[in-house]
Design a protein around this motif. Structure first.
Motif, PDB file in Angstrom:
ATOM      1  N   ALA A  87       0.952  -1.150   0.058  1.00 47.13           N
ATOM      2  CA  ALA A  87      -0.015   0.054  -0.030  1.00 47.13           C
ATOM      3  C   ALA A  87       0.647   1.265  -0.009  1.00 47.13           C
ATOM      4  O   ALA A  87       0.791   2.204  -1.037  1.00 47.13           O
ATOM      5  N   ILE A  88       1.789   1.565   1.119  1.00 47.35           N
ATOM      6  CA  ILE A  88       2.578   2.485   0.974  1.00 47.35           C
ATOM      7  C   ILE A  88       3.975   2.111   1.339  1.00 47.35           C
ATOM      8  O   ILE A  88       4.600   2.007   2.683  1.00 47.35           O
ATOM      9  N   PRO A  89       4.743   1.751   0.453  1.00 45.77           N
ATOM     10  CA  PRO A  89       6.124   1.150   0.796  1.00 45.77           C
ATOM     11  C   PRO A  89       7.030   2.293   1.323  1.00 45.77           C
ATOM     12  O   PRO A  89       7.913   1.612   2.420  1.00 45.77           O
ATOM     13  N   VAL A 168      -1.517   6.800  -0.957  1.00 43.29           N
ATOM     14  CA  VAL A 168      -1.043   7.892  -1.935  1.00 43.29           C
ATOM     15  C   VAL A 168      -0.479   7.142  -3.199  1.00 43.29           C
ATOM     16  O   VAL A 168      -0.069   5.873  -3.192  1.00 43.29           O
ATOM     17  N   SER A 169      -0.210   7.827  -4.330  1.00 43.49           N
ATOM     18  CA  SER A 169       0.435   7.225  -5.166  1.00 43.49           C
ATOM     19  C   SER A 169       1.832   7.356  -5.133  1.00 43.49           C
ATOM     20  O   SER A 169       2.433   6.087  -5.540  1.00 43.49           O
ATOM     21  N   LYS A 170       2.709   8.213  -4.699  1.00 41.05           N
ATOM     22  CA  LYS A 170       3.974   8.062  -4.377  1.00 41.05           C
ATOM     23  C   LYS A 170       4.361   8.500  -3.055  1.00 41.05           C
ATOM     24  O   LYS A 170       3.751   9.811  -2.626  1.00 41.05           O
ATOM     25  N   ALA A 191       5.023  13.116   0.072  1.00 43.70           N
ATOM     26  CA  ALA A 191       3.955  12.286  -0.316  1.00 43.70           C
ATOM     27  C   ALA A 191       3.174  12.922  -1.280  1.00 43.70           C
ATOM     28  O   ALA A 191       2.888  14.240  -1.627  1.00 43.70           O
ATOM     29  N   LYS A 192       2.618  12.126  -2.529  1.00 41.69           N
ATOM     30  CA  LYS A 192       1.859  12.805  -3.676  1.00 41.69           C
ATOM     31  C   LYS A 192       0.753  11.945  -3.759  1.00 41.69           C
ATOM     32  O   LYS A 192       0.763  10.601  -3.799  1.00 41.69           O
ATOM     33  N   ARG A 193      -0.525  12.798  -3.638  1.00 48.54           N
ATOM     34  CA  ARG A 193      -1.842  12.046  -3.939  1.00 48.54           C
ATOM     35  C   ARG A 193      -2.501  12.980  -4.980  1.00 48.54           C
ATOM     36  O   ARG A 193      -2.842  13.897  -4.575  1.00 48.54           O
ATOM     37  N   GLY A 194      -2.407  12.378  -6.109  1.00 45.41           N
ATOM     38  CA  GLY A 194      -3.109  13.216  -7.319  1.00 45.41           C
ATOM     39  C   GLY A 194      -2.384  14.305  -7.364  1.00 45.41           C
ATOM     40  O   GLY A 194      -1.035  14.446  -7.457  1.00 45.41           O
ATOM     41  N   ILE A 265       9.551   8.558  -6.548  1.00 49.60           N
ATOM     42  CA  ILE A 265       9.583   8.295  -8.175  1.00 49.60           C
ATOM     43  C   ILE A 265      10.103   7.094  -8.442  1.00 49.60           C
ATOM     44  O   ILE A 265       9.374   6.401  -9.477  1.00 49.60           O
ATOM     45  N   GLY A 266      10.985   6.385  -7.789  1.00 52.10           N
ATOM     46  CA  GLY A 266      11.545   5.096  -8.191  1.00 52.10           C
ATOM     47  C   GLY A 266      10.468   3.902  -7.530  1.00 52.10           C
ATOM     48  O   GLY A 266      10.748   2.872  -7.706  1.00 52.10           O
ATOM     49  N   LYS A 267       9.490   4.213  -6.776  1.00 50.07           N
ATOM     50  CA  LYS A 267       8.598   3.258  -6.374  1.00 50.07           C
ATOM     51  C   LYS A 267       7.322   2.932  -6.967  1.00 50.07           C
ATOM     52  O   LYS A 267       6.884   3.929  -7.717  1.00 50.07           O
TER      53      LYS A 267
END
Ligand SMILES: Cc1cc2nc3c(=O)[nH]c(=O)nc-3n(C[C@H](O)[C@H](O)[C@H](O)COP(=O)(O)OP(=O)(O)OC[C@H]3O[C@@H](n4cnc5c(N)ncnc54)[C@H](O)[C@@H]3O)c2cc1C
Lengths: 267, 787
Positions: A87-89, A168-170, A191-194, A265-267
């Motif tokens: 889910a959130i590495p 979140v996405s990243k 963290a980036k969510r949208g 970005i790498g995840k």
């Protein structure tokens, strides 16, 4: 250590009522912060209310678009949980950077957020991920929860029950460890969510964990480490001690933020 | 070489006990009726004690007694001593202030002992200690040596400018002349950072008094129990030596900090008689930071004069050494006779002149810490040599080789007479192992990743095997530095060796047994090494200065010679042969030219049953003792090469490779020696990158816990490449030089030379923390951009 009374409630409700009955009593979770301070006679709570026998406070589950972690869940569990890793590495990675194996196998997420040590790692994760701290009384957004050095929005008698993290996405965490204690000297969780980008900084702020809005704005233009080139954080409001001056810590905020973005970005 | 003899990597006999938790440390010992001591310590760096009110403490539950410096004085118990007299340049003796075990009149550092509370439990003692009301009149703290030397605040009246001594060594005129002739002079200002010793086991003591026998027993964490007994008896006046037994059981590390005779054990053993019950004290980690003697802490200005070809002409050093608030047991000798005589390093330096000021400050006492004086000297020499080569545009290796001593024996201008060595051999071997040839390529690879790579050398020498008694006596030592041993052979041929050396991590139970097994041919598990108890071992000077192999084992070797000589006599009677015909080899006595022989154990039995000879002809029994006094110091030497990478963005330094080639002479157990080297390097890297005791301007200790005092950890270090060369020491029977401190002595300059190589300038001090390296890298960045 001074003498104290010891209680082992079975439910959160019992824990809360014991807290109400024992003025200046303290909850005992993993004991990784509380017991050392008691041993050094820096804290002398007259009563300890041990949460270890309370049912249902430990565990990790996905609930819709949220990752929910029970207050008594150990750092080691979060670090190695498949659910968290999927889910959130970045959150699992962060938990794996706390202290040492002994600390990770005793220390808990609830204890860490309730304690709000200005150099602790979880507060940065909670703030950047926009977590909600769920107590026996209410739900508190992370933005309102961490109020200062070792200060939180918790009222007397309030117990942290779980923490919910929106997926979140990243996300990633970059930690510059204090060479001696290995707590965060500067830790940056990104963290980036949208289109929502949040950057939280621990270890550096004179008032505890904070969001670096200048970095967030820059990353909103483009989520890339390059976006942070040339941004220097001001040293005002930043901690100085024998390990790092405010200027050095401020410099490290940008460096760690870039590294966190690269990792995210790498995840 | 046998599987357990000299040179074999025998697994440590003592480790099973230690790793299964069966060690017996002082804190594991409990005496019937025992009470517990807690010390009331000064919260101030410097203050007058106006009054001590113990009434609330005495009324506190479980309290047995509260004692102060007045009680010590009333019992005529003397103060702690410094056992090495240093003389000033003008010949007058050093100015040593009194050092009472419990403060009288004044406190002089945070952690200074004001009173002791003795109670039924440890918690009760601590609770009551908080209730002892001490009324202080605060005085200014003086942490900085330069400020102390102004004398604005005086710590001890006997030392008006806080100067303990103003000492020198070497020929000033000759050295000044060498500098006048020099083509080039390299100048460096050097800080040798203060370190906290941090043995894993904190100090502890139990005082016990048997009123029937009028006998004291002290269990304590000591590296030298006999010296502790001598000092407690002859100087402090607890009891005469035959009425005081000192036991230092298993001891968990010392690094020098457990050589000294401290206030706590003095008070425990004295108080045991006063309260009529055993008194136990165990230090916690905070107390260890506050009150264990610290190490190093020098400020040095150093200069090296060279001629037009880069030959060294002279070396000049001015050092200020922080001795703390009181002179600890051997503190005065560390920055003087353990320091300046090593300033010649591995180099042929015709003229050396060193001036050292010992300075009182309101900080914890400073004394010997792993290497003691020699790391400080090596740091000065190896930084100067490296920087001189760079300034002259010469390759640091070529510069070193050009100046190496090549003929032995070599008399330096600063006391030492080096006996043997082959410095080029260690350097060449180390360069080979470190793949110095491939460094340029690795540096380019680092640069591609935005990292700065550096290579640093350290060619060290040290003086171990301390020490010839006559020599140290002439330099002011209060004791001789020989060692004693007794070899007791039992009737069945098993062997007990009683030694005055003390093992607290060194593995003597294994290495000493290897020597015995090798010489007598008895299996290693039939050899017991007995140490650490003044009632068992007759006398000894203890373990420090890498002396146990060179001096302690030499004493055992001498005693073994006597055992074999006596065994030959017994064998001659037993086999009805002439003593001259008896040979001893591989554990058997045989009559030459015949097939008659007896095993060592059989001869031992013959010695005890004594049926074949009468007591007039030969005394029964098989037990021999020996005292060994060395004829010279030993001179371990070697080369360490550190290769590291700096992240200029964060200042983080990562050690990429570490190569050590040491010449320790004869190696008894290569595995144990390698372990000693590993630990030493870790401590040296600790000094170079991480560790540093920090007092604030008020004299408060900021680094009083591991939250702020940074110890090196395993993941801070690479795997070490360790090799040896060997030029056996000619001055002792085994050819041993000593290995216990070499790593800590060699490594700090290797690290700093590598960092400065990477940065391209010399502006960095120890500890080179990420912040310090980052700041230093800022100076370097414009230069890199230009490249
Ligand atoms: C050697 C060492 C190294 C460490 N390194 C790090 C590190 O690198 N990064 C880091 O973030 N942390 C680090 N820690 C701290 C560690 O993460 C602790 O686990 C954490 O700070 C506290 O969690 P705990 O469960 O041990 O809480 P405890 O010590 O039991 O409690 C801490 C405080 O929180 C309160 N509390 C506990 N649980 C609750 C609850 N459910 N509701 C309300 N109040 C509660 C307690 O009353 C107490 O005041 C380290 C600790 C040690 C000993």
């Amino acid at each position: 250590m001074y003498a104290f009374s010891y209680h082992q409630p079975k439910t959160v409700r019992q824990a809360a009522s014991l807290l109400a009955k024992n003025e200046d009593g303290k909850i005992l979770a993993g004991g990784q912060t509380l017991l050392p301070t008691m041993k050094q006679r820096l804290a002398a709570p007259p009563a300890l209310i041990d949460l270890s026998k309370v049912e249902g406070l430990s565990g990790i589950e996905l609930k819709g678009r949220s990752l929910v972690i029970g207050a008594m869940t150990k750092h080691a569990h979060v670090a190695t949980s498949e659910i968290v890793r999927q889910a959130i590495p970045g959150l699992a990675d962060m938990a794996g950077l706390i202290g040492d194996p002994a600390v990770r196998n005793r220390g808990t997420i609830g204890g860490s957020v309730a304690n709000n040590d200005p150099a602790a790692d979880y507060p940065a994760a909670c703030l950047a991920l926009g977590a909600t701290i769920i107590t026996n009384m209410r739900k508190v957004p992370a933005d309102q929860f961490f109020t200062g050095l070792f200060e939180t929005a918790l009222e007397p008698g309030e117990v942290v029950v779980k923490v919910a993290f929106p997926i979140v996405s990243k996300a990633a965490y970059a930690k510059f460890r204090n060479p001696a204690s290995r707590y965060a000297m500067v830790g940056v969780f990104v963290a980036k969510r949208g289109s929502d980008i949040r950057v939280a900084v621990t270890g550096a702020g004179a008032n505890g964990v904070f969001r670096a809005t200048a970095l967030e704005e820059a990353l909103k233009k483009r989520f890339s480490p390059k976006s942070l080139d040339g941004i220097s954080m001001p040293a005002t409001g930043i901690n100085g001690d024998i390990h790092a001056s405010p200027e050095y810590r401020a410099h490290l905020i940008t460096v760690m933020a870039k590294r966190a973005v690269t990792a995210a970005i790498g995840k | 070489m046998s599987a357990t003899g000299i040179g074999a990597p025998v697994r440590r006999k003592e480790d099973f006990r230690f790793i299964t938790g069966k060690g017996q440390y002082t804190d594991d010992i409990n005496r019937p009726g025992q009470t517990y001591a807690a010390f009331v310590r000064s919260p101030h760096a410097h203050a007058v004690i106006k009054s001590v009110d113990a009434s609330a403490a005495l009324a506190s539950p479980g309290v047995v007694s509260v004692l102060t410096g007045q009680d010590l004085e009333a019992d005529k118990i003397g103060g702690l001593i410094c056992g090495w007299m240093i003389h000033n340049k003008d010949g007058s003796p050093m100015s040593a202030g009194a050092h009472p075990a419990l403060a009288v009149g004044k406190v002089r550092y945070v952690g200074d002992h004001v009173a002791v509370v003795i109670a039924e439990t440890f918690a009760q003692a601590r609770d009551a200690a908080e209730k002892v009301m001490v009324d202080y009149d605060q005085l200014p703290a003086v942490v900085d040596m330069n400020e102390a030397l102004t004398g604005k605040t005086v710590i001890h009246d006997v030392a008006p400018n806080n100067r303990v001594y103003d000492w020198h060594l070497g020929d000033k005129a000759a050295t000044d002349a060498a500098f006048a002739r020099a083509k080039h002079v390299t100048r460096l200002d050097i800080v040798n950072n203060r370190l906290a010793p941090n043995p894993m086991e904190p100090r502890a003591a139990i005082g016990d008094y048997d009123s029937g026998q009028e006998q004291f027993t002290l269990y304590t964490t000591s590296q030298n129990p006999h010296v502790a007994r001598l000092v407690l008896s002859a100087f402090i006046g607890i009891a005469p030596e035959h009425k005081l037994r000192v036991i230092a059981p298993d001891v968990g590390g010392g690094f020098g900090s457990k050589i000294f005779i401290y206030a706590e054990e003095t008070v425990c053993v004295w108080a045991a008689k006063k309260v009529g019950r055993p008194v136990k004290w165990v230090s916690d980690r905070t107390e260890a930071f506050l009150a264990d003697a610290h190490g190093r802490d020098h400020l040095t200005h150093a200069e090296l004069a060279t001629d037009e070809r880069g030959k060294i002409l002279g070396l000049r050093v001015k050092t200020k050494a922080n001795l703390g608030a009181y002179l600890s047991t051997f503190s005065s000798s560390v920055p003087t006779y353990l320091y300046a005589p090593l300033l010649s390093g591995q180099y042929d330096i015709p003229a050396i002149y060193a001036e050292v000021e010992g300075v009182y400050t309101t900080t914890a006492p400073v004394d010997a810490y792993r290497g003691a004086g020699r790391p400080e000297a090596t740091f000065v020499v190896e930084r100067l040599v490296e920087v001189a080569a760079r300034e002259l545009g010469q390759d640091p290796v070529a510069f070193r080789k050009k100046n190496f001593i090549r003929k032995f024996p070599h008399q330096t201008p600063v006391i030492m007479a080096y006996d043997v060595g082959d410095y080029t051999a260690s350097l060449d071997k180390a360069m080979e192992m470190a793949d110095v040839k491939g460094f340029a390529r690795r540096k380019r690879e680092s640069a591609r990743k935005g990292k700065l790579r550096g290579l640093g050398y350290s060619a060290y020498i040290e003086a171990c095997g301390i020490a010839p008694s006559a020599a140290v006596g002439s330099l002011g030592a209060g004791v001789g530095l020989w060692e004693s041993a007794e070899v007791r052979v039992n009737p069945v041929g098993t062997v007990e060796v009683l030694t005055g050396s003390h093992s607290h991590g060194q593995g003597h139970e294994t290495t000493f047994a290897q020597l015995v097994s090798d010489r007598l041919g008895v299996p290693i598990d039939q050899v017991a090494i007995v140490h650490g108890d003044t009632d068992k071992v007759q006398f000894g000077m203890g373990t420090y200065g890498s002396r146990s192999g060179a001096v302690g084992m030499s004493a055992i070797s001498k005693a073994l010679d006597k055992v074999i000589a006596k065994g030959k006599k017994v064998a001659a009677y037993a086999m009805e042969a002439s003593e001259a015909d008896i040979e001893f080899k591989d554990g058997r006595f045989s009559v030459s030219g015949t097939d008659k022989s007896l095993a060592f154990g059989e001869v031992a039995l013959q010695a005890y049953i004594a049926h074949k000879f009468s007591g007039q002809e030969l005394e029964p029994g098989l037990k021999e003792g020996a005292f060994y006094d060395p004829t010279n110091f030993t001179f371990p030497s070697g080369v360490h090469i550190c290769e590291l990478e700096i992240d200029p963005e964060t200042g983080v330094t990562t050690i990429a490779r570490w190569t050590a080639v040491d010449d320790f002479g004869t190696v008894i157990n290569p595995m144990i020696v390698e372990g000693q080297v590993h630990g030493g390097i870790a401590q040296g890297v600790g000094q170079a990158l991480f560790e540093g005791v920090h007092y604030d301007a008020d004299g408060q200790l900021v680094t009083a816990s591991y939250m702020d005092y940074c110890m090196p950890r395993a993941d801070d270090l690479p795997s070490f490449d360790v090799g040896t060369t060997s030029t056996p020491c000619p001055s002792n029977p085994l050819g041993i030089k000593g290995c216990g401190e070499a790593g800590a002595i060699a490594s700090p300059p290797a690290v700093i030379n590598a960092i400065t190589d990477a940065l391209g300038h010399e502006h960095i001090a120890m500890p080179a923390t990420p912040q310090a390296v980052w700041l230093a890298a800022q100076r370097r960045l414009p230069a890199i951009a230009a490249e």
